[in-house]
Design a protein around this motif. Structure first.
Motif, short mmCIF file in Angstrom:
data_model
loop_
_atom_site.label_atom_id
_atom_site.label_comp_id
_atom_site.label_asym_id
_atom_site.label_seq_id
_atom_site.Cartn_x
_atom_site.Cartn_y
_atom_site.Cartn_z
N GLY A 120 -12.52 -15.28 -11.58
CA GLY A 120 -11.36 -14.65 -10.94
C GLY A 120 -11.24 -14.90 -9.45
O GLY A 120 -10.61 -14.11 -8.74
N SER A 121 -11.80 -15.98 -8.93
CA SER A 121 -11.88 -16.18 -7.47
C SER A 121 -10.74 -16.97 -6.84
O SER A 121 -10.43 -16.77 -5.68
N PHE A 122 -10.17 -17.91 -7.57
CA PHE A 122 -9.35 -18.93 -6.89
C PHE A 122 -7.85 -18.81 -7.17
O PHE A 122 -7.42 -18.47 -8.27
N ASP A 123 -7.08 -19.14 -6.13
CA ASP A 123 -5.63 -19.26 -6.30
C ASP A 123 -5.28 -20.59 -6.97
O ASP A 123 -4.32 -20.68 -7.72
N LEU A 124 -6.07 -21.59 -6.64
CA LEU A 124 -5.74 -22.94 -7.11
C LEU A 124 -7.04 -23.71 -7.33
O LEU A 124 -7.95 -23.64 -6.51
N THR B 238 -13.70 -24.60 -1.84
CA THR B 238 -14.95 -24.59 -2.59
C THR B 238 -15.06 -25.88 -3.40
O THR B 238 -14.09 -26.27 -4.05
N VAL B 239 -16.22 -26.49 -3.37
CA VAL B 239 -16.46 -27.64 -4.25
C VAL B 239 -17.19 -27.15 -5.49
O VAL B 239 -18.16 -26.38 -5.39
N LEU B 240 -16.71 -27.57 -6.65
CA LEU B 240 -17.40 -27.32 -7.91
C LEU B 240 -17.87 -28.67 -8.43
O LEU B 240 -17.09 -29.49 -8.89
N SER B 241 -19.17 -28.91 -8.28
CA SER B 241 -19.72 -30.21 -8.64
C SER B 241 -20.83 -29.99 -9.67
O SER B 241 -21.39 -28.91 -9.76
N GLN B 242 -21.16 -31.02 -10.42
CA GLN B 242 -22.17 -30.87 -11.46
C GLN B 242 -23.50 -30.36 -10.90
O GLN B 242 -24.14 -29.52 -11.49
N GLN C 179 2.14 -29.01 -3.45
CA GLN C 179 3.06 -28.42 -4.43
C GLN C 179 2.62 -27.01 -4.83
O GLN C 179 3.45 -26.13 -5.04
N TRP C 180 1.31 -26.79 -4.92
CA TRP C 180 0.81 -25.50 -5.40
C TRP C 180 0.35 -24.60 -4.26
O TRP C 180 -0.37 -23.62 -4.47
N GLY C 181 0.77 -24.93 -3.04
CA GLY C 181 0.66 -23.98 -1.93
C GLY C 181 -0.70 -23.83 -1.29
O GLY C 181 -1.00 -22.77 -0.73
N ALA C 182 -1.55 -24.85 -1.32
CA ALA C 182 -2.83 -24.75 -0.60
C ALA C 182 -2.53 -24.57 0.89
O ALA C 182 -1.72 -25.29 1.46
N GLY C 183 -3.15 -23.57 1.49
CA GLY C 183 -2.89 -23.30 2.91
C GLY C 183 -3.65 -22.08 3.34
O GLY C 183 -4.52 -21.58 2.61
N PRO C 184 -3.37 -21.56 4.54
CA PRO C 184 -4.09 -20.41 5.06
C PRO C 184 -4.02 -19.22 4.10
O PRO C 184 -2.97 -18.95 3.52
N GLY C 185 -5.16 -18.57 3.91
CA GLY C 185 -5.21 -17.39 3.04
C GLY C 185 -5.39 -17.74 1.57
O GLY C 185 -5.51 -16.84 0.74
N LYS C 186 -5.41 -19.01 1.24
CA LYS C 186 -5.55 -19.42 -0.17
C LYS C 186 -6.97 -19.93 -0.44
O LYS C 186 -7.54 -20.65 0.39
N LYS C 187 -7.50 -19.50 -1.58
CA LYS C 187 -8.82 -20.01 -2.00
C LYS C 187 -8.60 -21.14 -2.99
O LYS C 187 -8.03 -20.94 -4.06
N VAL C 188 -9.07 -22.30 -2.58
CA VAL C 188 -8.84 -23.52 -3.37
C VAL C 188 -10.19 -24.11 -3.78
O VAL C 188 -11.09 -24.24 -2.95
N ALA C 189 -10.31 -24.46 -5.05
CA ALA C 189 -11.52 -25.16 -5.50
C ALA C 189 -11.16 -26.58 -5.91
O ALA C 189 -10.08 -26.83 -6.45
N VAL C 190 -12.07 -27.48 -5.62
CA VAL C 190 -11.91 -28.88 -6.03
C VAL C 190 -13.05 -29.20 -6.99
O VAL C 190 -14.22 -29.01 -6.65
N ILE C 191 -12.70 -29.62 -8.21
CA ILE C 191 -13.73 -30.00 -9.18
C ILE C 191 -14.03 -31.49 -9.01
O ILE C 191 -13.14 -32.32 -9.12
N GLY C 192 -15.30 -31.78 -8.73
CA GLY C 192 -15.73 -33.18 -8.57
C GLY C 192 -15.67 -33.62 -7.13
O GLY C 192 -14.67 -33.41 -6.45
N LEU C 193 -16.77 -34.19 -6.63
CA LEU C 193 -16.76 -34.70 -5.26
C LEU C 193 -16.97 -36.22 -5.32
O LEU C 193 -17.99 -36.75 -4.90
N GLY C 194 -15.96 -36.89 -5.86
CA GLY C 194 -15.98 -38.35 -5.90
C GLY C 194 -14.89 -38.88 -4.98
O GLY C 194 -14.57 -38.27 -3.97
N GLY C 195 -14.33 -40.04 -5.38
CA GLY C 195 -13.28 -40.65 -4.56
C GLY C 195 -12.09 -39.74 -4.35
O GLY C 195 -11.60 -39.56 -3.24
N LEU C 196 -11.61 -39.13 -5.44
CA LEU C 196 -10.49 -38.21 -5.33
C LEU C 196 -10.93 -36.89 -4.71
O LEU C 196 -10.28 -36.37 -3.80
N GLY C 197 -12.03 -36.34 -5.22
CA GLY C 197 -12.47 -35.01 -4.79
C GLY C 197 -12.74 -34.93 -3.31
O GLY C 197 -12.39 -33.94 -2.66
N HIS C 198 -13.35 -35.95 -2.74
CA HIS C 198 -13.68 -35.85 -1.32
C HIS C 198 -12.41 -35.86 -0.47
O HIS C 198 -12.36 -35.21 0.57
#
Ligand SMILES: [Zn+2]
Ligand SMILES: [Zn+2]
Length: 346
Positions: A236-240, A202-206, A169-188
């Motif tokens: 100021g790094s991420f699109d999403l 990018t993963v943002l984990s504790q 929905q929020w356009g993750a794809g080529p040319g986009k910088k995406v961060a995921v907070i948490g590397l658990g069941g959902l995050g992975h």
């Protein structure tokens, strides 16, 4: 009605134990599914422990169901005996409201029916996937493509769609910088799917404890949020940014990591409210959004996408007698990355 084996919590906060439940007789548009695998979602634990409010007991949790069709009702056209299928968080909805017509059954205004901890339109409680069999309307059943093994497919029915939907929905794809907070069941799953969509991830984990895993799963970068320098370095790094954590976060700090016009989408469901200084949204025209699972058609689209890209969940397969221990480990973030119950052990 058929009596089948299940694992249930008899009361709020009680350990789960083996029991039997009644499944309804197959109706005109129903399929009977021989459940092979059921994922353990963090929300199972929230609900068993009544963290989201009063719940219905006994409770058979489980909304990450993968199995094989063993009987179909006379009106069923989408499935036949032997088909590999899945069931996620919903088993019914009104099918008439604007949201249902738009394929957003999860937001049905006429009353959607959860796979468990809910009451069906027949007035009977619904029971989830920690069981040997389930009867579900064909319109709330999805097909698991042949390329996906059933055990690693099960968690896609909640963890997969919960992350796929906002990434799309929020356009993750080529040319986009995406961060995921948490590397658990959902995050992975978020990392795998965002990578397959072509985004720079990018993963943002504790901590950096799971860094090697994160990079193997498809992340390009990995940062520890316990290190204050991370927030300076990545400002100021991420699109999403997609937040998958269930603990209350300092959303203001994370909004600072977005580019102008960027969006932070929350899919976690903390039990407590969070405070937010709205200046962190105004500066940079930023969006803080939410997303809840996905509709049925989108769930099928996600499964097809995952099969095409060879994406399954990373799982620890357990026997049913290990469910209570698994709950403790999920609470302690000690799982890589989803527990899946082999329902043959129920
Ligand atoms: Zn779930
Ligand atoms: Zn509806």
């Amino acid at each position: 009605m058929t009596t089948v084996a299940a694992y249930a919590a008899p009361a709020g906060k009680a350990p789960l134990e083996r029991t039997t439940i009644e499944r309804r007789a197959v109706r005109e548009f129903d399929v009977l599914i021989d459940i092979k695998f059921a994922g353990i979602c963090h929300s199972d634990i929230h609900q068993v422990r009544e963290g989201w409010g009063e719940a219905i007991f006994p409770m058979v949790p489980g909304h990450e169901i993968a199995g094989v069709v063993s009987e179909v009702g006379p009106g069923v056209t989408k499935f036949k005996v032997g088909d590999r299928v899945g069931v996620g968080c919903l088993v019914d909805s009104c099918r008439e409201c604007d949201n249902c017509k738009a394929g957003l059954e999860q937001h049905c205004t006429g009353g959607s029916v959860g796979t468990y901890n809910a009451v069906g339109k027949d007035g009977e409680p619904t029971y989830g996937g920690y069981s040997t069999h389930v009867v579900v309307d064909e319109n709330f059943t999805v097909r698991i493509p042949d390329g996906l093994a059933l055990d690693v497919a099960a968690p896609l029915l909640c963890a997969g769609i919960t992350t796929y939907s906002p990434l799309k929905q929020w356009g993750a794809g080529p040319g986009k910088k995406v961060a995921v907070i948490g590397l658990g069941g959902l995050g992975h799953m978020g990392v795998k799917i965002a990578h397959a969509l072509g985004a720079e991830v990018t993963v943002l984990s504790q901590s950096l404890r799971k860094k090697d895993d994160g990079l193997k799963l498809g992340a390009d970068h990995y940062h520890a949020t316990s290190d204050p320098k991370t927030f300076e370095e990545l400002a100021g790094s991420f699109d999403l940014i997609v937040s998958t954590v269930s603990a209350p976060l300092d959303f203001g700090a994370y909004l600072g990591l977005l580019k102008t016009g960027g969006a932070l989408v929350n899919v976690g469901a903390p039990e407590e409210p969070v405070a937010l200084n709205l200046f962190s949204l105004i500066g940079g025209n930023k969006t803080l959004a939410g997303s809840m699972i996905g509709g049925i058609a989108e769930t099928q689209e996600m499964l097809d996408f995952c099969a095409e890209h060879g994406i399954g969940a990373e799982i620890e397969l357990i026997g049913a007698s290990e469910i209570n221990e698994a709950y403790e480990r999920v609470q302690a973030s000690d799982v890589r990355y989803r527990f899946v119950i082999d329902t043959a052990t129920i």
